[in-house]
Write a protein that holds these residues in place. Sequence first.
Motif, short mmCIF file in Angstrom:
data_model
loop_
_atom_site.label_atom_id
_atom_site.label_comp_id
_atom_site.label_asym_id
_atom_site.label_seq_id
_atom_site.Cartn_x
_atom_site.Cartn_y
_atom_site.Cartn_z
N VAL A 19 0.82 -1.05 -0.01
CA VAL A 19 0.05 -0.11 0.10
C VAL A 19 0.91 1.35 0.02
CG1 VAL A 19 -1.71 1.12 1.40
CG2 VAL A 19 -2.07 -1.22 1.07
N GLU A 20 1.74 1.36 0.77
CA GLU A 20 2.82 2.23 0.94
C GLU A 20 3.60 2.66 -0.53
OE1 GLU A 20 2.92 4.82 3.09
OE2 GLU A 20 1.38 3.82 3.96
N ILE A 21 3.92 1.40 -1.14
CA ILE A 21 4.76 1.60 -2.51
C ILE A 21 3.56 2.07 -3.23
CG2 ILE A 21 5.53 0.28 -4.27
CD1 ILE A 21 6.93 -1.56 -2.21
N GLU A 22 2.35 1.71 -3.32
CA GLU A 22 1.33 2.46 -4.24
C GLU A 22 1.38 3.75 -4.22
OE1 GLU A 22 -1.24 2.69 -7.18
OE2 GLU A 22 0.17 1.03 -6.98
N VAL A 26 1.96 6.95 -6.64
CA VAL A 26 0.80 7.99 -7.08
C VAL A 26 1.48 9.45 -6.62
CG1 VAL A 26 -1.25 8.91 -6.02
CG2 VAL A 26 -1.08 6.38 -6.65
N LEU A 27 2.39 9.44 -5.48
CA LEU A 27 2.76 10.84 -5.24
C LEU A 27 3.96 11.07 -6.44
CD1 LEU A 27 3.43 13.04 -3.04
CD2 LEU A 27 4.93 11.81 -2.17
N ALA A 28 4.75 10.17 -6.66
CA ALA A 28 5.73 10.38 -7.85
C ALA A 28 5.13 10.75 -9.09
CB ALA A 28 6.48 9.23 -7.91
N ASN A 29 4.04 10.19 -9.36
CA ASN A 29 3.25 10.47 -10.76
C ASN A 29 2.51 12.10 -10.48
OD1 ASN A 29 3.46 8.34 -12.05
ND2 ASN A 29 1.55 7.29 -11.47
N ILE A 35 5.72 19.04 -12.22
CA ILE A 35 6.94 19.42 -13.08
C ILE A 35 6.46 19.65 -14.78
CG2 ILE A 35 9.16 18.91 -13.69
CD1 ILE A 35 9.57 17.48 -10.95
N SER A 36 6.04 18.74 -15.32
CA SER A 36 5.78 18.92 -16.61
C SER A 36 4.73 19.87 -16.82
CB SER A 36 5.46 17.65 -17.38
OG SER A 36 4.03 17.19 -16.61
N ALA A 59 3.75 23.30 -5.05
CA ALA A 59 3.19 21.76 -5.22
C ALA A 59 3.38 20.95 -4.29
CB ALA A 59 3.18 21.41 -6.66
N PHE A 60 5.13 20.87 -4.01
CA PHE A 60 5.96 19.87 -3.20
C PHE A 60 5.19 20.09 -1.63
CE2 PHE A 60 9.27 18.99 -6.26
CZ PHE A 60 9.00 17.92 -6.66
#
Length: 179
Positions: A19-22, A26-29, A35-36, A59-60
């Motif tokens: 769950v944490e990896i997911e 999501v956070l990385a996306n 950024i884009s 945003a960060f």
Amino acid sequence: MAGDLFSDDFRTELTDVSVEIERIHVLANGVARSISSGFRSALTDGKSLQSVIADIGKAFSDMALKAAFKPLEMLAGKALEGLFTGLNPSIIPHAKGGVIAAPTYFPMGGAIGLAGEAGPEAIMPLARGPDGRLGVAGGGGGVNVTFNVTASDARSFAASEAEVSAMLLRAVRRGSRGA
């Protein structure tokens, strides 16, 4: 067979890690989109690089604040729930099971359920067994089977071994049919 190598606690920990990896994914996306989007708006709207970097920083910080306040939000929710339950004696928790002795209405997936209308009914916590089937939590207690063998000597006792084995096999088969 491989499922038996790990305890339920370890499986729960693995699920929590998944769950944490997911959430990290999501956070990385979200970061990549920010950024884009910032660079895209810099090119199309003529924003300065400094303005784009400031927007990305905002945003960060917004994401970090949301993540930081999530445990506090959950704690406050639990505290308010406990306070409400403690102040309202009409709420009776049944997390460990109980009995409903009078007709009682309860929410049930968009409908209204009714229990206890024909007499006392039990509420029992459920848990998955080692085979993955859902059953009553803690309800898998052992069963004692007693055989009394009367023999006049050791030889007659040894001769009754096959009969005792057959009786034990029948008892086990009867017990496993109820499972």
